[in-house]
Design a protein around this motif. Structure first.
Motif, short mmCIF file in Angstrom:
data_model
loop_
_atom_site.label_atom_id
_atom_site.label_comp_id
_atom_site.label_asym_id
_atom_site.label_seq_id
_atom_site.Cartn_x
_atom_site.Cartn_y
_atom_site.Cartn_z
N UNK A 1 0.86 -1.24 -0.09
CA UNK A 1 0.02 -0.04 0.05
C UNK A 1 0.89 1.17 -0.13
N UNK A 2 2.00 1.12 0.88
CA UNK A 2 2.87 2.36 0.89
C UNK A 2 3.50 2.48 -0.27
N UNK A 3 3.90 1.71 -1.12
CA UNK A 3 4.49 1.53 -2.42
C UNK A 3 3.54 2.22 -3.68
N UNK A 4 2.29 1.78 -3.64
CA UNK A 4 1.32 2.23 -4.28
C UNK A 4 1.05 3.51 -4.36
N UNK A 5 0.87 4.09 -2.88
CA UNK A 5 0.83 5.51 -2.56
C UNK A 5 1.88 6.27 -3.07
N UNK A 6 3.16 5.73 -2.62
CA UNK A 6 4.17 6.61 -3.13
C UNK A 6 4.54 6.99 -4.73
N UNK A 7 3.98 5.89 -5.29
CA UNK A 7 4.02 6.06 -6.86
C UNK A 7 2.96 7.13 -7.27
N UNK A 8 1.81 7.04 -6.57
CA UNK A 8 0.73 8.09 -7.01
C UNK A 8 1.29 9.61 -6.88
N UNK A 9 1.86 9.44 -5.55
CA UNK A 9 2.16 10.99 -4.94
C UNK A 9 3.48 11.20 -5.95
N UNK A 10 4.34 10.55 -6.57
CA UNK A 10 5.25 11.12 -7.49
C UNK A 10 4.81 11.47 -8.53
N UNK A 11 3.73 10.75 -9.23
CA UNK A 11 3.03 11.21 -10.26
C UNK A 11 2.54 12.44 -10.23
N UNK A 12 1.76 12.96 -8.94
CA UNK A 12 0.50 13.84 -9.02
C UNK A 12 1.41 15.01 -8.42
N UNK A 13 2.52 14.66 -7.59
CA UNK A 13 3.24 15.90 -6.56
C UNK A 13 4.78 16.16 -6.91
N UNK A 14 5.19 15.23 -7.67
CA UNK A 14 6.79 15.10 -7.84
C UNK A 14 7.37 14.70 -6.68
N UNK B 1 -1.82 5.68 1.89
CA UNK B 1 -1.92 4.50 2.04
C UNK B 1 -2.75 3.75 2.99
N UNK B 2 -3.35 4.79 3.94
CA UNK B 2 -4.16 4.41 5.16
C UNK B 2 -3.38 3.78 6.26
N UNK B 3 -2.18 4.21 6.46
CA UNK B 3 -1.17 3.61 7.41
C UNK B 3 -0.69 4.86 8.24
N UNK B 4 -0.07 4.53 9.61
CA UNK B 4 0.70 5.29 10.15
C UNK B 4 2.03 6.05 9.66
N UNK C 1 7.83 17.68 -3.75
CA UNK C 1 6.66 18.04 -2.66
C UNK C 1 5.93 17.11 -2.11
N UNK C 2 6.47 16.03 -2.16
CA UNK C 2 5.76 14.83 -1.64
C UNK C 2 6.27 14.36 -0.39
N UNK C 3 5.44 14.62 0.70
CA UNK C 3 5.72 14.44 2.12
C UNK C 3 5.50 12.89 2.89
N UNK C 4 5.91 12.57 3.84
CA UNK C 4 5.92 11.20 4.36
C UNK C 4 4.44 11.29 4.63
N UNK C 5 3.91 12.13 5.34
CA UNK C 5 2.35 12.43 5.52
C UNK C 5 1.52 11.94 4.35
N UNK C 6 1.82 12.75 3.01
CA UNK C 6 0.90 12.28 1.88
C UNK C 6 1.01 10.92 1.60
N UNK C 7 2.09 10.49 1.60
CA UNK C 7 2.33 8.74 1.44
C UNK C 7 1.48 8.12 2.39
N UNK C 8 1.81 8.11 3.65
CA UNK C 8 1.22 7.46 4.70
C UNK C 8 -0.44 7.65 4.64
N UNK C 9 -0.85 8.92 4.45
CA UNK C 9 -2.40 9.22 4.28
C UNK C 9 -3.00 8.46 3.21
#
Length: 203
Positions: free
Chosen positions: A6-19, A32-35, A22-30
């Motif tokens: 889930x984290x990997x999928x969220x990080x991939x989306x953030x890279x595509x959308x925010x670069x 992915x629905x995890x802490x 501008x991607x924060x750890x909170x963006x990725x965790x949020x």
């Protein structure tokens, strides 16, 4: 999927959308629905996770290009195969623009992110071998000096084409542009017969 996936999928989306920047750890965790702590547990750091996401995204791009190059490989004429292959690569940038934007963005982060350069260097070599295989219609290639030399050549053309496409898509060289340039350079440097001349180059 588990938290790691889930984290990997969220990080991939953030890279595509925010670069990257501008991607924060909170963006990725949020996403992915995890802490936040899950990032450190599974990947060690946000940056390690983002690099892993980038490498995986490049692998998926490679799969897409592999299909296009397989179609080009069915063409008998080696020059036409070369042209079609590079046209297919150029056309892939529209769908994967975010991926290529991030790759160039991340180059400016190397000095401030310890370990990132080494991780990317590992991926770079794998990319060279992969490109050598793709352009020669193979599933994989052996790690030899000759194969790596081909991979360096293809990778250099690829990065140049991507950079020019990002600046302005219509400026990106076509397969015909590359074929003509290759012909002229071979003639200048190696004393060979230019492609398209009588007795043109073998494929």
């Amino acid at each position: 999927m588990g938290n790691r996936e889930d984290l990997l999928a969220s990080a991939t989306r953030c890279l595509q959308e925010k670069g990257y920047g501008r991607t924060t750890a909170r963006d990725i965790a949020s996403g992915a629905g995890v802490s936040l702590a899950a990032i450190g547990y599974h990947y060690g750091s946000k940056d390690a996770l983002l690099v892993e996401a980038l490498v995986e995204a490049m692998g998926r791009w490679g799969d897409t290009i592999g299909e296009a190059l397989s179609a080009a490989a069915e063409v008998d004429d080696p020059q036409e195969r070369f042209v079609r292959a590079w046209d297919a690569v150029r056309d892939s940038f529209a769908e994967h623009r975010g991926l290529w934007t991030v790759q160039f963005e991340i180059l400016g982060q190397l000095d401030s992110l310890p370990g990132l350069s080494e991780r990317l260097a590992e991926a770079q070599k794998a990319g060279r071998l992969g490109l050598a295989a793709l352009f020669h219609g193979k599933a994989e290639e052996e790690d030899t000096p000759e194969v790596l030399a081909r991979g360096v050549f293809y990778q250099s053309l690829l990065l140049g084409q991507a950079a020019q496409w990002l600046i302005k898509p219509e400026l990106a060289p076509s397969g015909e542009d590359y074929l003509r340039g290759l012909s002229l350079v071979c003639g200048d440097v190696l004393g060979g017969v230019p492609v398209g001349a009588s007795g043109g180059a073998e494929g």
